[in-house]
Design an enzyme around this catalytic site. Structure first.
Site, PDB file in Angstrom:
ATOM      1  N   CYS A   2       0.845  -1.189   0.000  1.00 27.17           N
ATOM      2  CA  CYS A   2       0.000   0.000   0.000  1.00 27.17           C
ATOM      3  C   CYS A   2       0.878   1.237   0.000  1.00 27.17           C
ATOM      4  O   CYS A   2       2.090   1.158   0.153  1.00 27.17           O
ATOM      5  CB  CYS A   2      -0.859   0.034   1.255  1.00 27.17           C
ATOM      6  SG  CYS A   2      -1.858  -1.422   1.483  1.00 27.17           S
ATOM      7  N   GLY A  28      -1.529   1.020  -4.653  1.00 28.33           N
ATOM      8  CA  GLY A  28      -2.790   0.464  -4.190  1.00 28.33           C
ATOM      9  C   GLY A  28      -3.950   1.114  -4.908  1.00 28.33           C
ATOM     10  O   GLY A  28      -4.056   2.342  -4.907  1.00 28.33           O
ATOM     11  N   ASN A 101       1.425  -0.089   5.593  1.00 28.46           N
ATOM     12  CA  ASN A 101       1.854  -0.827   4.403  1.00 28.46           C
ATOM     13  C   ASN A 101       2.620  -2.043   4.881  1.00 28.46           C
ATOM     14  O   ASN A 101       3.612  -1.899   5.602  1.00 28.46           O
ATOM     15  CB  ASN A 101       2.756   0.053   3.536  1.00 28.46           C
ATOM     16  CG  ASN A 101       3.479  -0.732   2.444  1.00 28.46           C
ATOM     17  OD1 ASN A 101       4.580  -0.388   2.054  1.00 28.46           O
ATOM     18  ND2 ASN A 101       2.872  -1.770   1.938  1.00 28.46           N
ATOM     19  N   GLY A 102       2.169  -3.219   4.508  1.00 26.17           N
ATOM     20  CA  GLY A 102       2.875  -4.434   4.898  1.00 26.17           C
ATOM     21  C   GLY A 102       1.900  -5.515   5.294  1.00 26.17           C
ATOM     22  O   GLY A 102       0.716  -5.460   4.953  1.00 26.17           O
ATOM     23  N   TYR A 257       9.365  -4.183  -9.302  1.00 29.40           N
ATOM     24  CA  TYR A 257       8.034  -3.839  -9.805  1.00 29.40           C
ATOM     25  C   TYR A 257       7.284  -2.780  -9.010  1.00 29.40           C
ATOM     26  O   TYR A 257       6.687  -1.862  -9.568  1.00 29.40           O
ATOM     27  CB  TYR A 257       7.177  -5.123  -9.871  1.00 29.40           C
ATOM     28  CG  TYR A 257       5.694  -4.880 -10.050  1.00 29.40           C
ATOM     29  CD1 TYR A 257       5.188  -4.400 -11.269  1.00 29.40           C
ATOM     30  CD2 TYR A 257       4.789  -5.115  -9.013  1.00 29.40           C
ATOM     31  CE1 TYR A 257       3.820  -4.169 -11.420  1.00 29.40           C
ATOM     32  CE2 TYR A 257       3.426  -4.886  -9.172  1.00 29.40           C
ATOM     33  CZ  TYR A 257       2.943  -4.413 -10.374  1.00 29.40           C
ATOM     34  OH  TYR A 257       1.613  -4.187 -10.531  1.00 29.40           O
TER      35      TYR A 257
END
Ligand SMILES: O=P(O)(O)OC[C@H]1O[C@H](OP(=O)(O)OP(=O)(O)O)[C@H](O)[C@@H]1O
Ligand SMILES: NC(=O)CC[C@H](N)C(=O)O
Ligand SMILES: [Mg+2]
Length: 501
Positions: A2, A28, A101-102, A257
């Site tokens: 995210c 996201g 995020n994670g 990516y």
């Protein structure tokens, strides 16, 4: 992966948070949210959708205040329901909101502790709500009416002791300030920077440095593994190492990516890392296919472009744009279900036959994960008249699940799992296929001037840096998060939250 952002400003931060989230949109696409704080009150807007769809003018007008945090979501736990859009909120202590995020790997254990010992309630299946409750509990037990940096850092230290997995976090303590922290292995990225205004210095914490750039902030640095930052509402900044065992091991897939190529992560230019990936691929092709008959190199838009360009230059082969991308369609890989992902490839990319007719083409992608993209693209290249289609991946074969914030929970969805390169080539319909070697990928990211030499490469080598990921855990998340089970959990949604409409 995210996107998170937090700003302590000198004037309204709503527009800056919105702008930062649009810059982080590639991290996201499922949901977006902002919470701001003004005069001891919180103002929240979050929902499923892209940033531009979630926030209308009326929402922006309600988001008042000089500090706030924001999130764009790509779900890796729980469901895609709007009830799990972030930031999350708990009212005690102080009123805390959090964006994460994670992915936590010991959620079951934490849920038990939260319920049985911390006497707290969690209302969704999101691991981020669990993380928020752990942080809130640890701040509450410090027992201060007005928390200072000491209590905040003590609470973060406790979070590190209790939580396992990957986490980069921004949290806002109502009326007091914004906290940012990074897991002790630094798996997920987080940076901070400053902007000078006539009223004083403003601070921003974000997932990627590109968000700072675009908003006119200068990058100060990345948070170190286990480190926390606390910026008070008055604009004082404190940082502290909050882990006893920090280990710098960031996720290498960010460079392959996830991240935008104009970001710097842990001192590495993502763009340069991708150029070096192309250089290493060229060396491998010259080693293994010295008599190759490639006429043209064609990238698969978008992320592979940088590596493909350098590969072509090093091989001395023409570089051509053989596919045109519809700019209004998002990233395929982070779409929630295989049906949507499959459909999006054809909607998004269209071939220019001129570049394929009668030629031996080499298609380049940054990675092959489920094989959704390359299978269709190779067929499109053949339909457009290519004589031979070779395929090259700037990353090694993805053979293992990710458990730290990338939604790859199921080995059976990975095309290279238990398959040789030749078998994958056959399955995707390539005349031959070449993957980057892992050491070459590591050397591409850990370039000559880069200090970090160790990375989380779990998706390539199955080594999980947190040391707690075993067969039993992997089987459990596979059951819970394969495409079929996700479709079921998505139906469940219960919203208990701040006023949000
Ligand atoms: O093997 P797969 O499961 O298809 O996953 C890999 C593909 O997905 C990503 O592209 P995406 O369209 O998400 O984004 P991009 O435009 O940034 O390349 C990635 O760049 C590959 O092209
Ligand atoms: N991709 C992420 O970082 C996801 C964060 C969190 N695990 C969620 O599912 O909302
Ligand atoms: Mg792609």
């Amino acid at each position: 992966m995210c996107g998170i952002v937090g700003i302590v400003g000198k004037s309204s931060v709503n527009q800056s948070l919105y702008d930062a989230l649009t810059v982080l949109q590639h991290r996201g696409q499922d949901a977006a949210g902002i919470v701001t704080c003004h005069d001891g009150r919180l103002f929240l807007r979050k929902d499923n959708g892209l940033v531009r769809d979630v926030f209308q003018q009326r929402h922006m007008q309600r988001l008042v205040g000089n500090m706030g945090i924001g999130h764009v979501r790509y779900p890796t736990a729980g469901s895609s329901s709007s009830a799990e859009a972030q930031p999350f909120y708990v009212n005690s202590p102080y009123g805390i909101t959090l964006a994460h995020n994670g992915n936590l790997t010991n959620v079951d254990q934490l849920n038990k502790e939260i319920y049985e010992s911390d006497l707290r309630h969690v209302n969704t299946n999101s691991d981020s709500e669990v993380l928020l409750n752990v942080f809130a509990h640890e701040l509450a037990v410090q027992g201060k009416l007005q928390p200072t940096e000491e209590e905040v850092f003590a609470a973060v230290s406790k979070v590190h002791e209790r939580c396992r997995g990957g986490y980069a976090v921004v949290a806002m303590i109502t009326g007091y300030g914004i906290v940012g922290f990074r897991d002790p292995n630094a798996i997920r990225p987080i940076v901070f920077g400053q902007r000078h205004t006539e009223s004083g210095v403003e601070y921003m914490i974000a997932s990627e440095s590109v968000a700072l750039d675009v908003l006119g902030f200068t990058l100060i640095r990345d948070l170190a593994p286990g480190e926390a930052i606390y910026i008070t509402s008055a604009g004082e900044l404190f940082t502290r190492q909050c882990s006893d065992h920090p280990r710098y091991s960031p996720c290498i897939f960010e460079h392959v990516y996830l991240a935008r190529s104009d970001s710097f992560m842990d001192g590495v230019s993502v763009y340069k890392a991708r150029l070096r990936m192309g250089e290493k691929l060229a060396e491998k092709i010259l080693r293994e296919y010295s008599d190759h008959d490639i006429d043209v190199i064609i990238p698969i838009p978008d992320t592979s472009r940088t590596a493909a360009m350098e590969l072509a230059t090093r091989l001395g082969v023409k570089f051509r744009e053989g596919f045109v991308k519809n700019r209004y369609i998002g990233r395929t890989f982070i779409m929630p279900g295989q049906a949507a992902r499959k459909k999006s490839v054809r909607q998004k990319l269209n071939a220019i036959p001129l570049e394929f007719k009668g030629k031996n083409v080499m298609l380049v992608d940054d990675s092959i994960v489920r094989g959704t993209t390359c299978k269709q693209i190779i067929q499109m290249a053949r339909d457009a008249g290519a004589r031979k289609v070779y395929f090259c991946s700037a990353a090694p074969a993805v053979r293992y699940p990710n458990v730290y914030g990338i939604d790859m929970p199921s080995v059976h969805e990975l095309i290279a799992h238990n398959r040789t390169t030749e078998e994958v080539a056959q399955l995707i319909g390539a005349d031959w296929l070449l993957y980057q070697d892992l050491q070459d990928l590591i050397d591409s990211v850990a370039g000559p001037k880069v200090k970090i030499k160790e990375f989380d490469c779990a998706v390539f080598d199955g080594q999980y840096v947190t040391g707690d990921v075993d067969e039993v855990y992997l089987n459990r998340i596979e059951q819970a998060r394969n495409d079929a089970s996700k479709a079921k959990t998505n139906a469940v949604s219960a919203i208990i939250d701040l006023y949000n409409s």
